[in-house]
Write a protein that holds these residues in place. Structure first.
Motif, PDB file in Angstrom:
ATOM      1  N   GLU A 155       0.834  -1.205   0.000  1.00 41.65           N
ATOM      2  CA  GLU A 155       0.000   0.000   0.000  1.00 41.65           C
ATOM      3  C   GLU A 155       0.865   1.250   0.000  1.00 41.65           C
ATOM      4  O   GLU A 155       1.943   1.269   0.578  1.00 41.65           O
ATOM      5  CB  GLU A 155      -0.870   0.052   1.263  1.00 41.65           C
ATOM      6  CG  GLU A 155      -1.862  -1.070   1.412  1.00 41.65           C
ATOM      7  CD  GLU A 155      -2.378  -1.119   2.854  1.00 41.65           C
ATOM      8  OE1 GLU A 155      -2.476  -0.051   3.493  1.00 41.65           O
ATOM      9  OE2 GLU A 155      -2.667  -2.226   3.330  1.00 41.65           O
TER      10      GLU A 155
ATOM     11  N   ASP B 133      -4.287   6.647  11.664  1.00 43.33           N
ATOM     12  CA  ASP B 133      -4.588   5.307  11.166  1.00 43.33           C
ATOM     13  C   ASP B 133      -4.479   4.310  12.321  1.00 43.33           C
ATOM     14  O   ASP B 133      -4.319   4.692  13.471  1.00 43.33           O
ATOM     15  CB  ASP B 133      -3.686   4.926   9.982  1.00 43.33           C
ATOM     16  CG  ASP B 133      -2.202   4.913  10.332  1.00 43.33           C
ATOM     17  OD1 ASP B 133      -1.860   4.615  11.499  1.00 43.33           O
ATOM     18  OD2 ASP B 133      -1.381   5.188   9.441  1.00 43.33           O
TER      19      ASP B 133
ATOM     20  N   ALA C 234      -2.872  12.391   8.673  1.00 44.44           N
ATOM     21  CA  ALA C 234      -4.075  11.596   8.947  1.00 44.44           C
ATOM     22  C   ALA C 234      -3.764  10.499   9.957  1.00 44.44           C
ATOM     23  O   ALA C 234      -2.666   9.951   9.976  1.00 44.44           O
ATOM     24  CB  ALA C 234      -4.606  10.979   7.655  1.00 44.44           C
TER      25      ALA C 234
ATOM     26  N   GLU D 228       8.552   3.606   7.701  1.00 46.30           N
ATOM     27  CA  GLU D 228       7.666   4.702   8.095  1.00 46.30           C
ATOM     28  C   GLU D 228       7.427   4.682   9.596  1.00 46.30           C
ATOM     29  O   GLU D 228       7.120   3.628  10.151  1.00 46.30           O
ATOM     30  CB  GLU D 228       6.303   4.563   7.389  1.00 46.30           C
ATOM     31  CG  GLU D 228       5.340   5.674   7.776  1.00 46.30           C
ATOM     32  CD  GLU D 228       3.880   5.367   7.472  1.00 46.30           C
ATOM     33  OE1 GLU D 228       3.036   6.134   7.946  1.00 46.30           O
ATOM     34  OE2 GLU D 228       3.598   4.375   6.788  1.00 46.30           O
TER      35      GLU D 228
ATOM     36  N   GLY E   7      -0.098   6.749   3.855  1.00 41.37           N
ATOM     37  CA  GLY E   7      -1.352   7.498   4.010  1.00 41.37           C
ATOM     38  C   GLY E   7      -1.159   8.981   3.769  1.00 41.37           C
ATOM     39  O   GLY E   7      -0.073   9.440   3.399  1.00 41.37           O
ATOM     40  N   ASP E   8      -2.220   9.720   3.980  1.00 34.62           N
ATOM     41  CA  ASP E   8      -2.152  11.173   3.820  1.00 34.62           C
ATOM     42  C   ASP E   8      -1.401  11.780   4.997  1.00 34.62           C
ATOM     43  O   ASP E   8      -1.595  11.366   6.140  1.00 34.62           O
ATOM     44  CB  ASP E   8      -3.557  11.772   3.762  1.00 34.62           C
ATOM     45  CG  ASP E   8      -4.307  11.309   2.520  1.00 34.62           C
ATOM     46  OD1 ASP E   8      -3.654  11.119   1.482  1.00 34.62           O
ATOM     47  OD2 ASP E   8      -5.538  11.113   2.607  1.00 34.62           O
ATOM     48  N   HIS E   9      -0.571  12.782   4.706  1.00 31.68           N
ATOM     49  CA  HIS E   9       0.219  13.448   5.740  1.00 31.68           C
ATOM     50  C   HIS E   9      -0.714  14.017   6.817  1.00 31.68           C
ATOM     51  O   HIS E   9      -1.643  14.751   6.515  1.00 31.68           O
ATOM     52  CB  HIS E   9       1.041  14.567   5.100  1.00 31.68           C
ATOM     53  CG  HIS E   9       2.042  15.158   6.048  1.00 31.68           C
ATOM     54  ND1 HIS E   9       3.147  14.453   6.491  1.00 31.68           N
ATOM     55  CD2 HIS E   9       2.098  16.366   6.657  1.00 31.68           C
ATOM     56  CE1 HIS E   9       3.832  15.218   7.319  1.00 31.68           C
ATOM     57  NE2 HIS E   9       3.221  16.369   7.435  1.00 31.68           N
TER      58      HIS E   9
END
Length: 450
Positions: free
Chosen positions: A33, A42, A40, A234, A36-38
């Motif tokens: 994947e 999860d 956001a 990450e 994600g959006d900076h």
């Protein structure tokens, strides 16, 4: 904690089975994947590992066992990390007495089992057992792989073969620890939620019942593929801070949910804030304060949410609990800084910079822009960096200026790289000398920007 992103390897690493060929598929333990959006939220929690005790004492050493289900392919990425020149496998074999270690995760492909624990917090006991077994297989396999796979660099292999599990620790479990290191899992959503804003003191903490001071620290949560086609870890964060207060409201549920529960460990905190709060001394501090609150609630017949804070505070102080920091940084009243919006030109404050490494906020030397400035605590290791990205109204020639707080303990050669239309220019700034322009700025030169 010195841990490393893939990004600081001598050269980047390809995540594909055939290096550089996306059609060959991804190596194991890389997430397909996109990130994600900076900013956001999860469901990903920081990685777990078994924090091990190892020994190099020949008579007390059990050679690393080959675990059931061992699969050398799981460690292909580690070979590429070695190929890239990485040689820090043993950096967190921290010595303890009797030729033993306290061995924690270190490095881009280590004992941390990235991305394999995300459903642990909400899982039932059977699923948790599966996750724990997978982590044990992975980590025992990692040790066995380094000690035995012929493709591992000879000097790394020779060093790993000196080590093993101790016969006299966890003797009923083959020298292996019983419990995994759960760095983060479920947390209360309480009357108050601790966030980085309280930890960095952008906002005051209401009704403090104890203090924390550890770095805002998270281990990685997964590996993904960058747009350029390299593998990237990450989630690794290490941001130094000064001591901060923790709210009573973070230990208690919201009113009406449960009136006899106090939570000193799985406290009400964001992922970032919990990265610092999650230290055993902090749990001990909050445990004392929670016990005091429980005693007051029982004696007065009150819900924990209704314990009068003044009475709790008085008792905690009487018992020696520390509720506010009176060290050097707090000695002066903070002076308000210059509002960045009031300055001419295009201004990027350190609050808006992308920081890597350990930075400590300060406002001790006046004359700063914004809420303060940051320093690296005189670490002298070159690991702290700040990237100031600027959005210019139009292309053209611009003078680049740097603002800093001069002081005798500052860097005499702070290196600043300016990426401009024709390349990158590096300037060394002596931050012991007062800035020449209006006592605030030094000019780094005039450059063309596209």
């Amino acid at each position: 904690h010195h841990r490393h992103h893939f990004g600081v390897l001598p050269k980047p690493v390809s995540p594909y089975v055939v290096p550089g060929d996306p059609t060959s598929g991804l190596l194991p333990r890389v997430c397909p994947e996109p990130p994600g959006d900076h900013g956001a939220g999860d469901h990903r929690v920081q990685a777990y590992c078994y924090r091990m005790c190892l020994t190099d004492h020949p008579e007390n050493r059990i050679p690393f066992p080959r675990p059931e289900g061992y699969d050398p392919q799981q460690y292909e990425l580690l070979l590429r990390v070695f190929e890239a020149g990485w040689r820090e496998t043993f950096a967190k074999f921290d010595p303890i007495p009797n030729r033993k270690t306290d061995t924690n995760n270190h490095g881009p492909f280590s004992t941390d089992n990235l991305g394999m624990n995300h459903d642990y917090p909400e899982a039932d006991y059977d699923r948790r057992r599966q996750i724990l077994n997978e982590h044990e297989t992975y980590q025992k396999g990692w040790l066995y792989f380094i000690a035995n796979d012929p493709r591992v660099p000879a000097e790394v292999q020779a060093e790993m073969r000196r080590w093993g599990l101790p016969k006299d620790e966890f003797a009923d479990n083959g020298g292996w620890p019983h419990q995994i290191y759960v760095r983060e899992a479920r947390r209360l959503v309480g009357r108050f939620v601790m966030t980085e804003n309280e930890l960095t003191r952008r906002r005051p903490t209401p009704e403090p019942v104890g203090m924390g001071s550890y770095t805002i620290d998270s281990h990685n949560v997964r590996r993904y593929v960058t747009p350029e086609g390299w593998v990237q870890n990450e989630g690794d964060i290490g941001v130094g801070i000064s001591p901060y207060a923790i709210a009573y409201g973070a230990l208690v549920p919201k009113a009406g949910q449960c009136d006899n529960l106090l939570v000193p460990v799985c406290v009400s905190a964001s992922h970032i804030a919990f990265g610092s709060i999650r230290m055993e001394p902090v749990f001990m501090i909050l445990g004392q304060s929670a016990a005091t609150a429980a005693a007051l609630a029982i004696d007065a017949g009150l819900a924990v949410q209704d314990v009068p804070y003044e009475a709790l505070r008085d008792r905690l102080l009487q018992d020696g609990q520390v509720l506010e920091y009176t060290g050097p940084a707090a000695a002066r009243a903070p002076t308000p800084g210059l509002d960045p919006a009031s300055l001419p030109g295009v201004v990027v404050d350190d609050d808006d910079a992308r920081l890597t490494g350990a930075w400590t906020p300060s406002s001790a030397v006046p004359g700063f822009v914004g809420s303060g400035y940051r320093h690296d605590g005189n670490a002298r290791d070159g690991k702290a960096a700040a990237r100031f990205e600027v959005h210019l109204p139009q292309a053209g020639r611009y003078e680049v200026r740097l603002a800093y707080q001069a002081h005798a303990n500052r860097a005499a050669k702070a290196a600043v790289a300016i990426a401009h239309a024709d390349g990158t220019a590096t300037r060394l700034v002596d931050q012991r000398q007062p800035p020449p322009i209006a006592g605030r700025w030094v000019s780094l030169g005039i450059f063309e920007f596209a």
